[in-house]
Design an enzyme around this catalytic site. Structure first.
Site, PDB file in Angstrom:
ATOM      1  N   SER A   1       0.791  -1.231   0.000  1.00 21.40           N
ATOM      2  CA  SER A   1       0.000   0.000   0.000  1.00 21.40           C
ATOM      3  C   SER A   1       0.823   1.281   0.000  1.00 21.40           C
ATOM      4  O   SER A   1       0.246   2.377  -0.090  1.00 21.40           O
ATOM      5  CB  SER A   1      -0.969   0.008   1.183  1.00 21.40           C
ATOM      6  OG  SER A   1      -2.057  -0.852   0.929  1.00 21.40           O
TER       7      SER A   1
ATOM      8  N   SER B   1      -9.794   1.371   2.378  1.00 17.13           N
ATOM      9  CA  SER B   1     -10.311   0.476   1.345  1.00 17.13           C
ATOM     10  C   SER B   1      -9.443   0.517   0.099  1.00 17.13           C
ATOM     11  O   SER B   1      -9.226   1.588  -0.487  1.00 17.13           O
ATOM     12  CB  SER B   1     -11.749   0.872   0.979  1.00 17.13           C
ATOM     13  OG  SER B   1     -12.216   0.130  -0.120  1.00 17.13           O
TER      14      SER B   1
ATOM     15  N   GLY C   1       2.646  -0.542   4.214  1.00 16.12           N
ATOM     16  CA  GLY C   1       2.200  -1.538   3.260  1.00 16.12           C
ATOM     17  C   GLY C   1       2.207  -2.917   3.866  1.00 16.12           C
ATOM     18  O   GLY C   1       3.070  -3.248   4.688  1.00 16.12           O
TER      19      GLY C   1
END
Length: 378
Positions: free
Chosen positions: A90, A186, A330
């Site tokens: 992420s 999300s 992440g």
């Protein structure tokens, strides 16, 4: 691929076949322990709860250093190095958000325009109305789209996934809240952002990020792999799945488990601690988006206790020694990482090679970033 500033439940452990047993207890050190003793201690404690190895790459405007604990490859003494590749997961989101802000700077996108104007019919049905969800809310995770912990998109015939399939899968879950009223992390938000980038530019989102950010900043060790490519370029840190069997951990290599198109613009990136630090420093230094765009990225909403927040692809973290650090985390099969930088030039990037979460990751970051303040006598 979840954001990691807040403490969450541990990821699921263990696989069905066991590849190797971790038998390393002495941390490998790449910098003199006396120079960074507190950070080494914090890193050791973090690694004891997470993967076979852990590493921190840190410093300030005068230079950088790195420490390690455990190993990057089980049954060897190979400490994690800041030049080794891993799945940044992420941390990809900051790159995606920065491209959207570049398009805002160019007048091609407006943050407060409903996504329906750019992607007609994409965010619709099952309680969603794209006329009520703005670009800003997607990037800030305030769209109302919930976390999808069990993604089940329909694969293409070759086993890869399109952004449209990922988004349809994410929207099969009903809204968690009305747009603009609450924060829900999300991946779907950033997959919609990827579709937005592709619609506006006419190019695949990976190519856009490469042309606009990776190449101009000289991030030679950073890539967005093509769909179907599960490999990592050498040298790389092996990622593992693990499980406890009595007093020992058993590890299974998960380096190539992830199909990158399953996360795409929300978390497919491969990079190194050095490259991710370079990117975050360039972003905070005004070299990626305009000052106005960076100010928008740094407008945060609360994400829980402690005063930390989330802006547009940027997390804020209040340091115990004062001031705020910015970056992202992440989480992907085999890896958990986080990179933070401060406006005055301090930086810290932490990595472990198993998807096992621990609140002690923040302890490592705090120690590394605040150590520089203590050395200066601030």
């Amino acid at each position: 691929m979840r954001q990691q500033i807040r403490v969450r439940r541990p990821a699921a452990l263990c696989g069905t076949a066991i590849a190797a047993v971790l038998a390393l207890s002495v941390p490998a050190q790449a910098a003199p322990a006396d120079d960074h003793a507190a950070t080494q201690k914090a890193l050791n404690a973090f690694q004891a709860q997470t993967g076979p190895g852990a590493g921190v790459y840190a410093g300030d405007h005068t230079g950088s250093w790195h420490l390690s604990a455990g190993t990057g490859t089980v049954n060897t003494q190979q400490p994690i190095q800041p030049t080794q590749h891993f799945r940044a997961a992420s941390q990809t989101k900051t790159f995606t958000a920065a491209v959207v802000l570049q398009l805002v700077d160019e007048g091609k996108v407006s943050l407060d325009t409903p996504i329906e104007r750019y992607l007609p019919g994409v965010v619709d049905g099952n309680g969603y109305d794209g006329n009520k969800i703005t670009v800003r809310q997607l990037l800030q995770h305030t769209s109302g789209i919930p976390t999808n912990n069990t993604p089940q998109p329909k694969p293409s015939p070759d086993g890869t996934y399109t952004l449209a399939a990922l988004v349809r899968d994410g929207l099969r879950l009903p809204p968690a809240s009305a747009p603009g009223t609450a924060w829900h992390y999300s991946n779907t938000n950033y997959q919609i952002a990827g579709m937005l980038i592709e619609k506006v530019t006419g190019l695949p989102v990976g190519e856009v990020i490469t042309r606009r950010i990776i190449e101009p900043l000289g991030l030679r060790e950073t890539t967005l792999p093509k769909a179907g490519d599960r490999s990592l370029p050498a040298p790389y840190v092996h990622g593992y799945k693990g499980g406890r069997l009595g007093p020992v951990f058993l590890w299974v290599d998960a380096t190539k488990d992830l199909e990158p198109s399953l996360f795409n613009s929300a978390g497919a990136m491969i990079s190194t601690q050095q490259d991710l630090t370079t990117f975050d420093q360039a972003l905070l230094g005004g070299k990626v988006v305009s000052p106005a765009g960076l100010a928008q990225m740094r407008k945060t909403v609360p994400v829980g206790g402690g005063g930390d927040g989330y802006g547009l692809g940027l997390s804020s973290h209040n340091l115990p020694c004062g001031g705020t650090a910015w970056g992202h985390s992440g989480s992907a099969p085999g890896y958990i990482s986080m990179t933070l930088v401060t406006p005055d030039g301090r930086h810290a990037s932490v990595l472990t090679n198993a998807q096992i979460e621990s609140p002690k990751m923040v302890d490592v970051l705090d120690s590394a970033l605040c150590e520089q303040t203590a050395l200066r006598g601030d």
